[in-house]
Design a protein around this motif. Structure first.
Motif, PDB file in Angstrom:
ATOM      1  N   ARG A 104      41.819  46.969 -79.716  1.00 15.86           N
ATOM      2  CA  ARG A 104      42.724  46.265 -80.247  1.00 15.86           C
ATOM      3  C   ARG A 104      43.106  46.477 -81.948  1.00 15.86           C
ATOM      4  N   GLU A 105      42.205  46.729 -82.740  1.00 14.39           N
ATOM      5  CA  GLU A 105      42.408  46.979 -83.944  1.00 14.39           C
ATOM      6  C   GLU A 105      42.811  48.347 -83.854  1.00 14.39           C
ATOM      7  N   ALA A 106      42.678  49.347 -83.436  1.00 13.89           N
ATOM      8  CA  ALA A 106      43.118  50.716 -83.098  1.00 13.89           C
ATOM      9  C   ALA A 106      44.822  50.565 -83.064  1.00 13.89           C
ATOM     10  N   ALA A 107      45.101  49.779 -81.874  1.00 12.95           N
ATOM     11  CA  ALA A 107      46.327  49.735 -81.689  1.00 12.95           C
ATOM     12  C   ALA A 107      47.040  49.104 -82.659  1.00 12.95           C
ATOM     13  N   GLN A 108      46.674  48.019 -83.435  1.00 15.07           N
ATOM     14  CA  GLN A 108      47.325  47.347 -84.622  1.00 15.07           C
ATOM     15  C   GLN A 108      47.869  48.563 -85.688  1.00 15.07           C
ATOM     16  N   ARG A 109      46.758  49.280 -85.955  1.00 16.45           N
ATOM     17  CA  ARG A 109      46.849  50.275 -86.850  1.00 16.45           C
ATOM     18  C   ARG A 109      47.831  51.498 -86.636  1.00 16.45           C
ATOM     19  N   TYR A 117      54.079  53.665 -83.995  1.00 11.39           N
ATOM     20  CA  TYR A 117      53.849  54.368 -82.583  1.00 11.39           C
ATOM     21  C   TYR A 117      54.044  53.237 -81.611  1.00 11.39           C
ATOM     22  N   ARG A 118      54.407  53.696 -80.271  1.00  9.44           N
ATOM     23  CA  ARG A 118      54.224  52.783 -79.114  1.00  9.44           C
ATOM     24  C   ARG A 118      52.843  52.903 -78.738  1.00  9.44           C
ATOM     25  N   VAL A 119      52.309  51.614 -78.450  1.00  4.70           N
ATOM     26  CA  VAL A 119      50.783  51.547 -78.152  1.00  4.70           C
ATOM     27  C   VAL A 119      50.750  50.467 -77.096  1.00  4.70           C
ATOM     28  N   VAL A 120      50.054  50.894 -76.077  1.00  6.21           N
ATOM     29  CA  VAL A 120      49.738  50.029 -74.775  1.00  6.21           C
ATOM     30  C   VAL A 120      48.290  49.968 -74.496  1.00  6.21           C
ATOM     31  N   LEU A 121      47.751  48.822 -74.366  1.00  7.72           N
ATOM     32  CA  LEU A 121      46.453  48.582 -74.030  1.00  7.72           C
ATOM     33  C   LEU A 121      46.396  48.389 -72.544  1.00  7.72           C
ATOM     34  N   THR A 122      45.442  49.059 -71.741  1.00  8.05           N
ATOM     35  CA  THR A 122      45.213  48.752 -70.279  1.00  8.05           C
ATOM     36  C   THR A 122      45.031  47.358 -70.186  1.00  8.05           C
ATOM     37  N   ARG A 123      44.197  46.944 -71.219  1.00 10.35           N
ATOM     38  CA  ARG A 123      43.782  45.312 -70.875  1.00 10.35           C
ATOM     39  C   ARG A 123      43.665  44.732 -72.345  1.00 10.35           C
ATOM     40  N   ASP A 124      44.398  43.492 -72.593  1.00 10.68           N
ATOM     41  CA  ASP A 124      44.175  42.908 -73.845  1.00 10.68           C
ATOM     42  C   ASP A 124      43.325  41.652 -73.887  1.00 10.68           C
ATOM     43  N   GLY A 125      42.759  41.751 -72.684  1.00  9.89           N
ATOM     44  CA  GLY A 125      41.713  40.377 -72.680  1.00  9.89           C
ATOM     45  C   GLY A 125      40.509  40.761 -71.765  1.00  9.89           C
ATOM     46  N   ASP A 126      39.630  39.621 -71.252  1.00 10.73           N
ATOM     47  CA  ASP A 126      38.717  39.797 -70.556  1.00 10.73           C
ATOM     48  C   ASP A 126      39.122  39.969 -68.893  1.00 10.73           C
ATOM     49  N   GLU A 127      39.787  41.044 -68.599  1.00 15.11           N
ATOM     50  CA  GLU A 127      40.181  41.259 -67.092  1.00 15.11           C
ATOM     51  C   GLU A 127      39.963  42.552 -66.780  1.00 15.11           C
ATOM     52  N   ASN A 128      39.758  42.980 -65.520  1.00 19.10           N
ATOM     53  CA  ASN A 128      39.193  44.314 -65.296  1.00 19.10           C
ATOM     54  C   ASN A 128      40.405  44.915 -64.219  1.00 19.10           C
TER      55      ASN A 128
END
Length: 440
Positions: free
Chosen positions: A268-273, A279-290
């Motif tokens: 999350r913090e790396a994405a914010q930076r 840069y365009r950034v996507v997290l494959t999950r941004d919460g407690d899911e799998n």
């Protein structure tokens, strides 16, 4: 002669510790052998033949392995068989017995694995049996979404799909009568089910020659037919960060420290930076899911840079960060989707392909950037290779980064510290920006 007796006594002691009885095991329709390490009444089976017999997804790398059935993922960290019989008993009779590494073999606890997969386990004094109950199709629906056909199969249990030729798939373990469904799709015209030896064969008429993606959800399989809609405007490089595990899968755990929570904070913090850098950034999950490995792979397939974040947990793995790149069949073949890899290997279309894929030298450059960034915070990163599914399907520069090991006291102290987690995030952001030509 005086020295030989203690050595002989030790050899006999170790042999007694590893003594194990065996029973024939019928897994699905395949005859295997179950063993009882130390003869403590707990059955184990070699992992890879067992997965093959039940049609499970299987991945193994160094001290860990994953078994997959549809949306279910079972992750084991393989523990070396201890020299002490007391220690071995403590392991195999635990409430959650671990996987055991015995030479080149990895053994998994049979009863616990069967229960987690929803398989039927039975045994007698002479033999054991494990089978997955036949799956039943409960519903089928079709829609058009994002310029593609989406076929949704509702089932009464999880199952895996395996390619069965152009436009067709084996639905392993599905009981279905021969039938035809008409479909008014952009690509699909009809859907056929054919009984077969491994389950039902699903034929997607009209899908031949078009890309087909498979995604798994609990008791559900979705087929996406047709090319993805092209992004219209934003041409900035896409960075995809994949914090591993999540939901019911904690990953490695040590006390109250869970891998899934550590890597999510760092991602999350790396994405914010990186977003602040433009840069365009996507997290494959941004919460407690799998998300399933297939969902993660779909994001990996879009990324210019793909980094999957993990934490090690095996005492056999040395401490410190490790940078894993994809281990292909040839070191000079770039890491991206199979068709592009084949074309590049033939030597043609190089300028065209390089617009859509990164070469192996680009992956090395990303590794250099990450290693240099770790060096700035006083950590030395090792490099290794892995045949990980996610990296194989990533057309961009892709790495799996293990931040450290929870079994090492120094690594554990860093991984549990908020300031150090922020430093790890800065490492990832700095390395990506350097690789893509930005100013970290």
């Amino acid at each position: 002669m005086v020295l030989k007796r203690p050595i002989l006594a030790l050899t006999l002691l170790l042999a007694a510790a590893f003594a194990q009885s065996e029973k024939p095991l019928l897994a699905g329709g395949t005859l295997l052998t179950a063993v009882y390490p130390g003869d403590f009444g707990v059955s184990y089976v070699e992992a890879q033949p067992f997965a093959r017999a039940l049609g499970l997804l299987y991945w193994q790398d160094q001290g860990q392995l994953i078994l997959g059935l549809g949306a279910r993922r079972l992750r084991y960290v393989a523990t070396p068989v201890p020299a002490s019989k007391t220690a071995l008993k403590k392991l195999v009779t635990a409430e959650q017995p671990p996987a055991l590494r015995d030479g080149d073999r990895v053994l998994i606890p049979l009863r616990a694995t069967s229960r987690a997969l929803g398989a039927l386990y039975s045994g007698s004094e002479t033999s054991l049996r494990v089978l997955l109950p036949e799956a039943t199709l409960r519903g089928l629906s079709h829609r058009v979404e994002g310029g593609r056909d989406v076929l949704v199969l509702k089932l009464d249990r999880d199952l895996n799909a395996a390619p069965a030729g152009a436009g067709s798939w084996w639905l392993l373990g599905l009981r279905a009568e021969e039938q035809v469904r008409e479909v008014l799709g952009l690509y699909l015209s009809r859907v056929r089910f054919e009984p077969g030896p491994y389950g039902a064969r699903l034929v997607l008429e009209g899908a031949e020659g078009w890309p087909v993606e498979v995604a798994y959800f609990p008791s559900e399989v979705r087929f996406y037919v047709g090319p993805r809609a092209q992004a219209a405007t934003d041409r900035r490089p896409l960075v995809v960060l994949d914090p591993g595990h999540g939901g019911d899968d904690d990953g490695v755990r040590y006390g109250n420290l869970a891998e899934k929570a550590i890597v999510l904070k760092v991602a999350r913090e790396a994405a914010q930076r990186l977003r602040r850098m433009g840069y365009r950034v996507v997290l494959t999950r941004d919460g407690d899911e799998n998300p399933s490995v297939y969902t993660r792979a779909q994001w990996a397939a879009k990324a210019d840079v793909f980094i999957s974040l993990h934490v090690a947990g095996s005492p056999a793995v040395p401490p410190g960060p490790v940078l894993y790149r994809y281990a292909g069949s040839r070191a000079d073949v770039p890491v991206f989707v199979a068709r592009a890899r084949t074309l590049l290997d033939r030597g043609g279309f190089q300028p065209v392909l390089r617009r859509f894929a990164r070469s192996s030298s680009d992956v090395a450059a990303l590794s250099d950037a990450v290693e240099e960034a770790f060096g700035r915070i006083g950590l030395s990163a090792r490099r290794a290779e892995t045949p990980l599914y996610l990296l194989e399907h990533a057309p961009g520069a892709a790495l799996l980064v293990e931040l450290g090991s929870l079994t090492d006291a120094n690594d554990r102290a860093r991984l549990s510290n908020a300031a150090q987690q922020s430093a790890y995030a800065q490492v990832i952001a700095r390395a990506v920006a350097r690789f893509l030509g930005g100013q970290p």
